[in-house]
Design an enzyme around this catalytic site. Structure first.
Site, PDB file in Angstrom:
ATOM      1  N   GLY A  58       2.428  -5.528   3.245  1.00 52.48           N
ATOM      2  CA  GLY A  58       2.692  -6.471   4.324  1.00 52.48           C
ATOM      3  C   GLY A  58       1.539  -7.421   4.522  1.00 52.48           C
ATOM      4  O   GLY A  58       0.504  -7.323   3.856  1.00 52.48           O
ATOM      5  N   GLU A  74       5.008 -11.072   0.616  1.00 50.86           N
ATOM      6  CA  GLU A  74       3.980 -10.041   0.644  1.00 50.86           C
ATOM      7  C   GLU A  74       4.337  -8.868  -0.267  1.00 50.86           C
ATOM      8  O   GLU A  74       3.482  -8.320  -0.954  1.00 50.86           O
ATOM      9  CB  GLU A  74       3.768  -9.545   2.081  1.00 50.86           C
ATOM     10  CG  GLU A  74       3.040 -10.530   2.984  1.00 50.86           C
ATOM     11  CD  GLU A  74       1.565 -10.645   2.639  1.00 50.86           C
ATOM     12  OE1 GLU A  74       1.032  -9.777   1.909  1.00 50.86           O
ATOM     13  OE2 GLU A  74       0.926 -11.621   3.092  1.00 50.86           O
ATOM     14  N   GLU A  78       1.853  -7.986  -3.399  1.00 48.57           N
ATOM     15  CA  GLU A  78       1.083  -6.744  -3.363  1.00 48.57           C
ATOM     16  C   GLU A  78       1.603  -5.673  -4.308  1.00 48.57           C
ATOM     17  O   GLU A  78       0.880  -4.732  -4.630  1.00 48.57           O
ATOM     18  CB  GLU A  78       1.053  -6.197  -1.935  1.00 48.57           C
ATOM     19  CG  GLU A  78       0.300  -7.122  -0.970  1.00 48.57           C
ATOM     20  CD  GLU A  78       0.118  -6.507   0.401  1.00 48.57           C
ATOM     21  OE1 GLU A  78       0.777  -5.495   0.693  1.00 48.57           O
ATOM     22  OE2 GLU A  78      -0.698  -7.038   1.178  1.00 48.57           O
ATOM     23  N   PRO A  95      -0.661  -3.630  21.767  1.00 48.93           N
ATOM     24  CA  PRO A  95      -1.719  -4.641  21.654  1.00 48.93           C
ATOM     25  C   PRO A  95      -2.986  -4.141  20.969  1.00 48.93           C
ATOM     26  O   PRO A  95      -3.813  -4.944  20.556  1.00 48.93           O
ATOM     27  CB  PRO A  95      -1.995  -5.025  23.114  1.00 48.93           C
ATOM     28  CG  PRO A  95      -1.427  -3.919  23.927  1.00 48.93           C
ATOM     29  CD  PRO A  95      -0.290  -3.361  23.160  1.00 48.93           C
ATOM     30  N   GLU A 127      -4.632  -0.583  -5.156  1.00 56.05           N
ATOM     31  CA  GLU A 127      -3.770   0.334  -5.895  1.00 56.05           C
ATOM     32  C   GLU A 127      -2.413   0.376  -5.210  1.00 56.05           C
ATOM     33  O   GLU A 127      -2.310   0.187  -3.996  1.00 56.05           O
ATOM     34  CB  GLU A 127      -4.402   1.735  -5.886  1.00 56.05           C
ATOM     35  CG  GLU A 127      -3.728   2.770  -6.728  1.00 56.05           C
ATOM     36  CD  GLU A 127      -4.456   4.110  -6.680  1.00 56.05           C
ATOM     37  OE1 GLU A 127      -3.917   5.076  -7.246  1.00 56.05           O
ATOM     38  OE2 GLU A 127      -5.539   4.170  -6.073  1.00 56.05           O
TER      39      GLU A 127
END
Length: 242
Positions: A58, A74, A78, A95, A127
């Protein structure tokens, strides 16, 4: 002389800087069935925060980018994974979930058949590896343990009613034993073979093919999804569920 000023429009009066705004990320729980187990893809983080810990793929949503586009970008950057069933799961908005700043994340689930996997770690990850959901490395980065717990529970709750889940995790043609293995891997329960076959054939979602799968035992018939609504092609092209 008329000194009356013209009224301001609401757009002119609104000051976007008057309200603090969080950053937004997209996180993806990517599942497959491997080695008779439901497994999830994790990446080992390179950088602070949580450098060295495992996390779901992400990252931050870019200006002008939709949430789904960010999630797909993403995931590919990745892990090298493309073309998956991608569905919006829920928002995680504590938050304090990210030590960098105020960040809310929109979590997605993604499903991919194990025969369609090509993995690589991208520039943001040291990895990439698969882990059985029952034996995840601990601790995970951020609140990703909570995200994965929610994602697995969602899959289990929807499994029997939503054949798109099985369709996304199976090859295009499969045996009934392989389909039962998918259901058992997700549910975490051993299913009665006769009852499972009776149930799945009663749905009229499958069509038997003229092909067989040969192995150590007698050949097994190969099936495919009969309806385009649950075929692999339609699953890949399914729009995000908001």
């Amino acid at each position: 002389m008329n000194t009356t000023s013209s009224p301001h429009s609401p757009e002119e009066d609104y000051d976007p800087a008057a309200f603090e705004r969080p950053s937004v990320t997209a996180d993806i729980a990517l599942f497959t069935v491997r080695e008779k187990a439901l497994q999830v893809l994790l990446i080992r983080r390179k950088d602070w925060p949580f450098a060295g810990l495992w996390a779901t793929p992400g990252g931050f949503v870019r200006p002008g980018e939709s949430l789904e586009d960010a999630a797909r970008r993403e995931l590919f950057e990745e892990t090298g994974v493309r073309e998956v069933l991608l569905e919006q799961l829920r928002v995680f908005s504590d938050p304090k979930r990210d030590p960098r700043t105020w960040v809310i994340t929109v979590a997605y689930t993604a499903l991919v058949a194990s025969d369609a996997l090509t993995l690589r770690a991208g520039t943001d990850a040291a990895e990439a590896a698969w882990f059985a959901v029952q034996s995840l490395p601990q601790p995970l980065a951020f609140d990703h343990s909570q995200i994965l717990e929610y994602a697995v529970a969602s899959l289990r709750m929807r499994l029997d009613a939503d054949l798109q889940i099985a369709a996304a995790l199976l090859p295009r043609r499969f045996t009934l034993s392989e389909m039962q293995e998918v259901h058992e891997s997700i549910s975490g329960r051993t299913l009665d073979k006769r009852n499972f076959r009776k149930w799945v054939l009663s749905t009229d979602a499958l069509a038997v093919t003229a092909e067989e799968k040969r192995g150590a035992h007698r050949p097994a018939l190969l099936y495919e999804f009969a309806s385009q609504k649950v075929s692999l092609d339609s699953v890949i092209n399914t729009q995000t569920v908001v």
